[in-house]
Scaffold this motif. Structure first.
Motif, mmCIF file in Angstrom:
data_model
loop_
_atom_site.group_PDB
_atom_site.id
_atom_site.type_symbol
_atom_site.label_atom_id
_atom_site.label_comp_id
_atom_site.label_asym_id
_atom_site.label_seq_id
_atom_site.Cartn_x
_atom_site.Cartn_y
_atom_site.Cartn_z
ATOM 1 N N ARG A 44 -19.559 40.719 3.452
ATOM 2 C CA ARG A 44 -18.717 39.827 4.235
ATOM 3 C C ARG A 44 -18.521 40.335 5.661
ATOM 4 O O ARG A 44 -18.491 39.569 6.610
ATOM 5 C CB ARG A 44 -17.352 39.699 3.558
ATOM 6 N N PRO A 60 -22.458 40.768 7.724
ATOM 7 C CA PRO A 60 -23.323 39.936 6.874
ATOM 8 C C PRO A 60 -24.804 40.191 7.130
ATOM 9 O O PRO A 60 -25.239 40.269 8.275
ATOM 10 C CB PRO A 60 -22.954 38.503 7.266
ATOM 11 N N ASP A 100 -23.427 35.092 4.734
ATOM 12 C CA ASP A 100 -22.405 34.369 5.497
ATOM 13 C C ASP A 100 -22.385 32.889 5.145
ATOM 14 O O ASP A 100 -21.459 32.181 5.532
ATOM 15 C CB ASP A 100 -22.616 34.591 7.006
ATOM 16 N N GLU A 101 -23.397 32.409 4.403
ATOM 17 C CA GLU A 101 -23.406 30.995 4.013
ATOM 18 C C GLU A 101 -22.772 30.786 2.643
ATOM 19 O O GLU A 101 -22.736 29.675 2.145
ATOM 20 C CB GLU A 101 -24.839 30.456 3.982
#
Lengths: 444, 149
Positions: free
Chosen positions: A285, A288, A293-294
């Motif tokens: 997190r 990333p 990040d998606e």
């Protein structure tokens, strides 16, 4: 009587003995330094306890735990200084499994390297392969196709589940919940069965390679993953009932092996150990990489920094990984599973019989290897145990000039003396188990 | 998608501790890795102007949580005097890492509290990750074919 040999710098002696220095030859000031060494805290931060006055050598006992002890998770040896049943100083002694993998790495080509690095953290082999491949790709300056990256993420998350399941099993066994041992291995087997379907091997896959992955996912892989995602949560709830709700387990883990935030950061602890102290630090997190990040997932943190928190974090991280795996199934793109670069990717088997060029590329790649441009890089990913880093130096040749793996277990072991101090010998087992060290990665 | 590129900084051996202290004060709270490279067989590597290449290079990785960033500090260490100040007082977590570098690369960390071998046996001679340390071979005993006459 002072032993003058201990005063010479280590470089001039026989490199020093890996032993605790006896109390009789240490003055209180030196003992403070020693405490600093053993507690892994700087002299100024080490607790000012006049241990020398409090304990004499007759009252304390130095006892070796390991290297052959079932609860030490491999060949870990701990020298414990005990006052009755209370642990005073602890010194982890490692190296029993050292096989010089970093030296071996300098003799292997980038094509062969996967089989070497995968054996470091043998409970999370895909992470080792992944971080090495990412480092090599960064030096090569190639971008792998999106599908390859998504496959890597899927495999790594499932590997995180299998690694944490093994932690559940051994943690339960160490604390007397023997049925947990069987359950943990049983569920891990279902994940390994999926790995076998994909890569052909249950462990040490060499599946994630420089430029992509070794093979595309098989037909119907979605159903296999979704089956896992459906079958695991009820089992995790069972563990929750079996361990979390069990008074004996809680008594043995709550308040045992407490680490504060400051200590965890000072000792460079990462992964569940750092998060158990309340610091939400997860490379997936916070820094990333790949496509994390998606994705929508939570970083699990504890509050007390004890063994129970570390157990609870891992249990819930498995639930998060299942959540991630479901999202990956939805988002998996179509396309190539490895980069189409003839200097990096071997040609398909069928082409070799038809094309002279393909035959030459195949021969060159497997005898000489790929030429990686000169440079150095450090890539870190979040393995089940913390920050797994790969420092890779290339001199432009087909073999790594230097490959250094930053093993999270190796660094996390440094927290043991701090967590053990003042505890009971019986708690030592619970604490080692909660660190979840893999000696293959510690010693490399 | 891409991995966040870390800042790379070269510092000299004399200002090694002072510079890292400055980074620590700047918010780099954790030292995530210490390792070393022996450039014996690769002397002509590219380095920024003003940095004289030496045989050894110690690489320190620092992490800052807030703001999230990383820095990689590279320090040249000469072969004649392979020593460097210890970071133990700044980052106690470097204890095992510096021992590993000492053990495998033979770089002495001054003021390290317990600089002993960590991975190799304590009576081992030499430092295996140095480039002039050979990989070694397992001796194999070949037997002459049995005399059939």
């Amino acid at each position: 009587m002072r032993d003058t040999t201990t005063e010479r710098p280590a470089a001039e002696t026989s490199e020093g003995a890996q032993e605790m220095r006896p109390r009789s030859i240490t003055t209180p000031a030196e003992l403070g330094r020693e405490l600093g060494a053993v507690l892994r805290l700087p002299e100024s931060a080490a607790p000012v306890e006049d241990d020398a006055a409090e304990f004499t050598e007759d009252e304390t006992m130095i006892i070796n735990m390991g290297p052959q002890h079932p609860s030490t998770h491999g060949v870990l040896r701990l020298m414990l200084e005990l006052d009755g049943e209370t642990v005073l100083r602890t010194k982890p002694i490692i190296g029993y499994l050292h096989t010089g993998m970093e030296k071996t790495a300098e003799e292997l080509t980038y094509v062969q390297e996967g089989t070497n690095v995968t054996r470091m953290d043998y409970l999370a082999p895909l992470f080792n392969e992944c971080v090495f491949a990412m480092a090599a790709e960064q030096l090569l300056g190639i971008e792998v196709p999106p599908r390859a990256t998504w496959i890597r993420m899927l495999m790594c998350e499932l590997n995180r589940i299998s690694s944490h399941l093994l932690f559940m099993a051994t943690n339960g066994m160490d604390l007397g919940a023997l049925s947990m041992m069987i359950y943990g291995w049983r569920e891990r087997e279902t994940v390994l069965a999926f790995f076998e379907k994909v890569s052909g091997l249950r462990m040490n896959h060499d599946y994630i390679r420089v430029g992509g992955v070794a093979a595309d996912l098989h037909d119907g892989w979605e159903d296999d993953v979704l089956d896992l995602c459906d079958n695991l949560p009820p089992r995790l709830d069972e563990y929750d009932q079996l361990l979390t709700g069990q008074p004996i387990f809680r008594d043995r883990t709550e308040g045992v092996g407490v680490l504060t935030r400051e200590q965890a950061i000072a000792l460079s602890a990462t992964g569940p150990i750092l998060r158990s102290t309340g610091i939400a630090w997860d490379l997936r997190r916070d820094m990333p990489y790949q496509f994390y990040d998606e994705l929508d997932f939570d970083v699990i943190v504890g509050s007390r920094g004890d063994s129970f928190d570390r157990y609870a974090i891992r249990l819930n991280e498995m639930r998060e990984s299942i959540k991630i795996a479901r999202q990956i199934v939805e988002k998996m793109p179509t396309g190539d599973y490895r980069v189409q670069d003839k200097k990096v990717t071997p040609p398909p088997r069928g082409r070799i019989d038809q094309s002279m060029e393909a035959l030459i590329h195949h021969f060159k790649l497997f005898t000489e290897g790929m030429k990686v441009p000169e440079g150095e890089t450090y890539v870190a990913i979040e393995s089940p145990r913390g920050e797994l880093g790969c420092y890779l130096v290339s001199d432009g040749g087909p073999k790594p000039y230097r490959l250094h793996m930053r093993g999270p277990s190796f660094v996390n072991l440094q927290t043991l003396p701090t967590m053990m101090r003042g505890g009971l010998v019986a708690d030592a087992v619970a604490i080692i188990s909660s660190v979840d060290p893999v000696m293959g990665e510690v010693d490399r | 998608m891409t991995v966040a590129a870390a800042e790379v900084v070269h510092v000299s051996r004399d200002e090694y501790v002072a510079k890292i202290q400055a980074y620590k004060d700047d918010g780099y709270v954790m030292c995530s890795d210490v390792c070393a490279v022996d450039y014996l067989t690769h002397p002509g590597r590219p380095l920024p102007d003003g940095i004289a290449a030496e045989r050894f290079e110690v690489v320190v990785n620092l992490v800052s949580f807030d703001p999230v960033r990383r820095v990689r500090i590279r320090t040249q260490v000469s072969a004649a005097d392979p020593s460097l100040s210890s970071l133990f007082d700044l980052y106690p977590g470097t204890e095992a890492m510096e021992r590993e570098v000492f053990d495998l690369m033979g770089i002495v960390f001054i003021d390290h509290p317990d600089l002993t071998r960590i991975l190799m046996p304590e009576d081992w001679e030499g430092h295996p990750l140095r480039k002039d340390y050979s990989v070694g071979r397992v001796p194999v005993q070949f037997k002459a074919p049995a005399d059939t006459r």
